[in-house]
Design an enzyme around this catalytic site. Sequence first.
Site, PDB file in Angstrom:
ATOM      1  N   ALA A  49       0.808  -1.226   0.000  1.00  9.63           N
ATOM      2  CA  ALA A  49       0.000   0.000   0.000  1.00  9.63           C
ATOM      3  C   ALA A  49       0.844   1.280   0.000  1.00  9.63           C
ATOM      4  O   ALA A  49       0.393   2.311  -0.509  1.00  9.63           O
ATOM      5  CB  ALA A  49      -0.928  -0.015   1.204  1.00  9.63           C
ATOM      6  N   PRO A  82      -4.835   6.027   1.075  1.00 11.68           N
ATOM      7  CA  PRO A  82      -4.232   5.763   2.389  1.00 11.68           C
ATOM      8  C   PRO A  82      -3.854   4.295   2.554  1.00 11.68           C
ATOM      9  O   PRO A  82      -4.520   3.416   2.004  1.00 11.68           O
ATOM     10  CB  PRO A  82      -5.330   6.139   3.389  1.00 11.68           C
ATOM     11  CG  PRO A  82      -6.446   6.710   2.623  1.00 11.68           C
ATOM     12  CD  PRO A  82      -6.245   6.422   1.169  1.00 11.68           C
ATOM     13  N   ASP A  83      -2.785   4.007   3.296  1.00  9.95           N
ATOM     14  CA  ASP A  83      -2.451   2.612   3.605  1.00  9.95           C
ATOM     15  C   ASP A  83      -3.193   2.197   4.870  1.00  9.95           C
ATOM     16  O   ASP A  83      -3.957   2.972   5.431  1.00  9.95           O
ATOM     17  CB  ASP A  83      -0.929   2.431   3.736  1.00  9.95           C
ATOM     18  CG  ASP A  83      -0.323   3.258   4.842  1.00  9.95           C
ATOM     19  OD1 ASP A  83      -1.086   3.880   5.615  1.00  9.95           O
ATOM     20  OD2 ASP A  83       0.917   3.299   4.938  1.00  9.95           O
ATOM     21  N   PHE A  84      -2.969   0.957   5.322  1.00  9.68           N
ATOM     22  CA  PHE A  84      -3.681   0.477   6.503  1.00  9.68           C
ATOM     23  C   PHE A  84      -3.303   1.278   7.736  1.00  9.68           C
ATOM     24  O   PHE A  84      -4.121   1.558   8.581  1.00  9.68           O
ATOM     25  CB  PHE A  84      -3.377  -0.995   6.750  1.00  9.68           C
ATOM     26  CG  PHE A  84      -4.414  -1.906   6.185  1.00  9.68           C
ATOM     27  CD1 PHE A  84      -5.676  -1.446   5.868  1.00  9.68           C
ATOM     28  CD2 PHE A  84      -4.118  -3.251   5.976  1.00  9.68           C
ATOM     29  CE1 PHE A  84      -6.630  -2.285   5.348  1.00  9.68           C
ATOM     30  CE2 PHE A  84      -5.074  -4.107   5.458  1.00  9.68           C
ATOM     31  CZ  PHE A  84      -6.328  -3.633   5.142  1.00  9.68           C
ATOM     32  N   ARG A  85      -2.005   1.621   7.838  1.00  8.06           N
ATOM     33  CA  ARG A  85      -1.573   2.373   9.016  1.00  8.06           C
ATOM     34  C   ARG A  85      -2.324   3.678   9.121  1.00  8.06           C
ATOM     35  O   ARG A  85      -2.813   4.042  10.189  1.00  8.06           O
ATOM     36  CB  ARG A  85      -0.071   2.667   8.933  1.00  8.06           C
ATOM     37  CG  ARG A  85       0.726   1.524   9.418  1.00  8.06           C
ATOM     38  CD  ARG A  85       2.096   1.484   8.832  1.00  8.06           C
ATOM     39  NE  ARG A  85       2.579   0.126   8.995  1.00  8.06           N
ATOM     40  CZ  ARG A  85       3.372  -0.254   9.986  1.00  8.06           C
ATOM     41  NH1 ARG A  85       3.811   0.614  10.845  1.00  8.06           N
ATOM     42  NH2 ARG A  85       3.744  -1.509  10.097  1.00  8.06           N
ATOM     43  N   ASN A 137      -1.418  -4.754  -3.573  1.00  5.25           N
ATOM     44  CA  ASN A 137      -2.396  -3.685  -3.761  1.00  5.25           C
ATOM     45  C   ASN A 137      -3.566  -4.141  -4.620  1.00  5.25           C
ATOM     46  O   ASN A 137      -3.420  -4.956  -5.538  1.00  5.25           O
ATOM     47  CB  ASN A 137      -1.722  -2.456  -4.369  1.00  5.25           C
ATOM     48  CG  ASN A 137      -0.759  -1.831  -3.394  1.00  5.25           C
ATOM     49  OD1 ASN A 137      -0.789  -2.156  -2.203  1.00  5.25           O
ATOM     50  ND2 ASN A 137       0.111  -0.958  -3.870  1.00  5.25           N
ATOM     51  N   ILE A 138      -4.705  -3.548  -4.291  1.00  6.39           N
ATOM     52  CA  ILE A 138      -5.928  -3.897  -5.015  1.00  6.39           C
ATOM     53  C   ILE A 138      -6.426  -2.695  -5.810  1.00  6.39           C
ATOM     54  O   ILE A 138      -7.525  -2.709  -6.326  1.00  6.39           O
ATOM     55  CB  ILE A 138      -7.013  -4.380  -4.021  1.00  6.39           C
ATOM     56  CG1 ILE A 138      -7.189  -3.366  -2.877  1.00  6.39           C
ATOM     57  CG2 ILE A 138      -6.622  -5.741  -3.441  1.00  6.39           C
ATOM     58  CD1 ILE A 138      -8.287  -3.735  -1.892  1.00  6.39           C
ATOM     59  N   ASP A 139      -5.574  -1.660  -5.906  1.00  5.99           N
ATOM     60  CA  ASP A 139      -6.005  -0.447  -6.603  1.00  5.99           C
ATOM     61  C   ASP A 139      -5.766  -0.514  -8.108  1.00  5.99           C
ATOM     62  O   ASP A 139      -6.236   0.332  -8.863  1.00  5.99           O
ATOM     63  CB  ASP A 139      -5.299   0.788  -6.014  1.00  5.99           C
ATOM     64  CG  ASP A 139      -3.774   0.632  -5.971  1.00  5.99           C
ATOM     65  OD1 ASP A 139      -3.196   0.091  -6.937  1.00  5.99           O
ATOM     66  OD2 ASP A 139      -3.157   1.052  -4.972  1.00  5.99           O
ATOM     67  N   HIS A 186      -3.390 -10.158  -3.813  1.00  6.62           N
ATOM     68  CA  HIS A 186      -4.618 -10.018  -3.026  1.00  6.62           C
ATOM     69  C   HIS A 186      -5.818  -9.683  -3.899  1.00  6.62           C
ATOM     70  O   HIS A 186      -6.823  -9.171  -3.413  1.00  6.62           O
ATOM     71  CB  HIS A 186      -4.424  -8.985  -1.920  1.00  6.62           C
ATOM     72  CG  HIS A 186      -3.429  -9.433  -0.888  1.00  6.62           C
ATOM     73  ND1 HIS A 186      -2.886  -8.615   0.058  1.00  6.62           N
ATOM     74  CD2 HIS A 186      -2.872 -10.658  -0.661  1.00  6.62           C
ATOM     75  CE1 HIS A 186      -2.029  -9.304   0.822  1.00  6.62           C
ATOM     76  NE2 HIS A 186      -2.006 -10.546   0.389  1.00  6.62           N
ATOM     77  N   SER A 222       4.554  -3.147   4.887  1.00 11.47           N
ATOM     78  CA  SER A 222       4.954  -3.411   6.274  1.00 11.47           C
ATOM     79  C   SER A 222       5.407  -4.865   6.423  1.00 11.47           C
ATOM     80  O   SER A 222       5.873  -5.249   7.496  1.00 11.47           O
ATOM     81  CB  SER A 222       3.776  -3.134   7.211  1.00 11.47           C
ATOM     82  OG  SER A 222       2.699  -3.996   6.889  1.00 11.47           O
ATOM     83  N   ASP A 271       9.901   2.740   6.985  1.00 11.45           N
ATOM     84  CA  ASP A 271      10.516   2.138   8.168  1.00 11.45           C
ATOM     85  C   ASP A 271      11.052   0.743   7.870  1.00 11.45           C
ATOM     86  O   ASP A 271      10.704   0.135   6.856  1.00 11.45           O
ATOM     87  CB  ASP A 271       9.537   2.109   9.358  1.00 11.45           C
ATOM     88  CG  ASP A 271       8.106   1.862   8.945  1.00 11.45           C
ATOM     89  OD1 ASP A 271       7.196   2.199   9.697  1.00 11.45           O
ATOM     90  OD2 ASP A 271       7.901   1.303   7.832  1.00 11.45           O
TER      91      ASP A 271
END
Length: 292
Positions: free
Chosen positions: A22, A31-34, A108-110, A129, A202, A227
């Site tokens: 993401a 936006p990502d999950f975070r 990603n599913i976008d 996914h 992540s 990160d």
Amino acid sequence: MQDVAENIRERRCKRVVVMAGAGISTPSGIPDFRTCRSPGSGLYDNLQQYDLPYAEAIFEIGFFHRNPNPFFALAKELYPGNYQPNLTHYFVRLLHQKGQLLRMYTQNIDGLERHQVAGVPPEMLVEAHGTFATATCTSCLRKYDGEELRPEVMSGAVPRCPTCKGVVKPDIVFFGEELPLSFFKYLTDFPLADLLIVMGTSLEVEPFASLAGAVRSSVPRLLINRDLVGPFAWGRRPHDVTQLGDVVTGVKELVDALGWTQELDALMAAGNSEKCLISENFKTYISKFSWI
Ligand code: CNA
């Protein structure tokens, strides 16, 4: 990073595998999950009204069967056409055009990597996914093209199968569902890879995350991410390289070191003007009906 760039530039790396998540699409505005987990994100706030027990419930098949509304609110947001690819997606296409991409594995599913969008051909892409491009009736299993669902999804309705009235679910892989068969290409791809680039993930979702450990131990792995994640945090190998910070900045640095900047700019400009041309053609087409 300079060593990795030299290996690609000198074509010592010709079977590059890319793993993405993401984080490569946050620069495109998704936006990502975070971010979704933190109040204040548009997506998270949108989902609050659906009273989700926790953010991930939106991708749980049991929850979907009880209440498909939150998923379709997200689907309306993420449906192909709402967002544009960024430099990271085009970089993968350029790697392919150079004949050095073995495969891209995305969570990603976008659909931003896709052939019709950033231009990565279908045979080069594993959408681990799933995708919004196709859909299946949860009741009679009739197959649909994602475009057939667009009017209902965009109007905020839950799409129903005209044959049996079952809910039609885009072919996104939910927790508790099988991964697509294409995912298992990793069994032959990863042992062949001569470079692994991991970006914007992540590395928390299995089994995808474990693929990072499936390349041979002598193969360099480059992480471009905000990160340290997965084995880059707890199981570093001697040839691992990390480029921490914004993913677009990191990929740009790699592209600069490769000497590919002009080509990438041209590719992106062509991609954008293609889209402008399509929308101009569409405007011209529509203007013919202005008397309606
Ligand atoms: P994640 O768990 O949200 O992790 C994203 C990672 O990317 C984190 O380590 C972030 O720090 C990092 N990141 C975010 N933005 C940037 C940036 N601009 N520069 C550098 N690093 C950044 O997402 P994963 O993909 O690892 O998790 C897998 C889930 C998320 C999959 O099942 C996806 O389907 C699902 N998801 C997908 C999308 C999408 O398709 N765009 C959006 C949201 C969630």
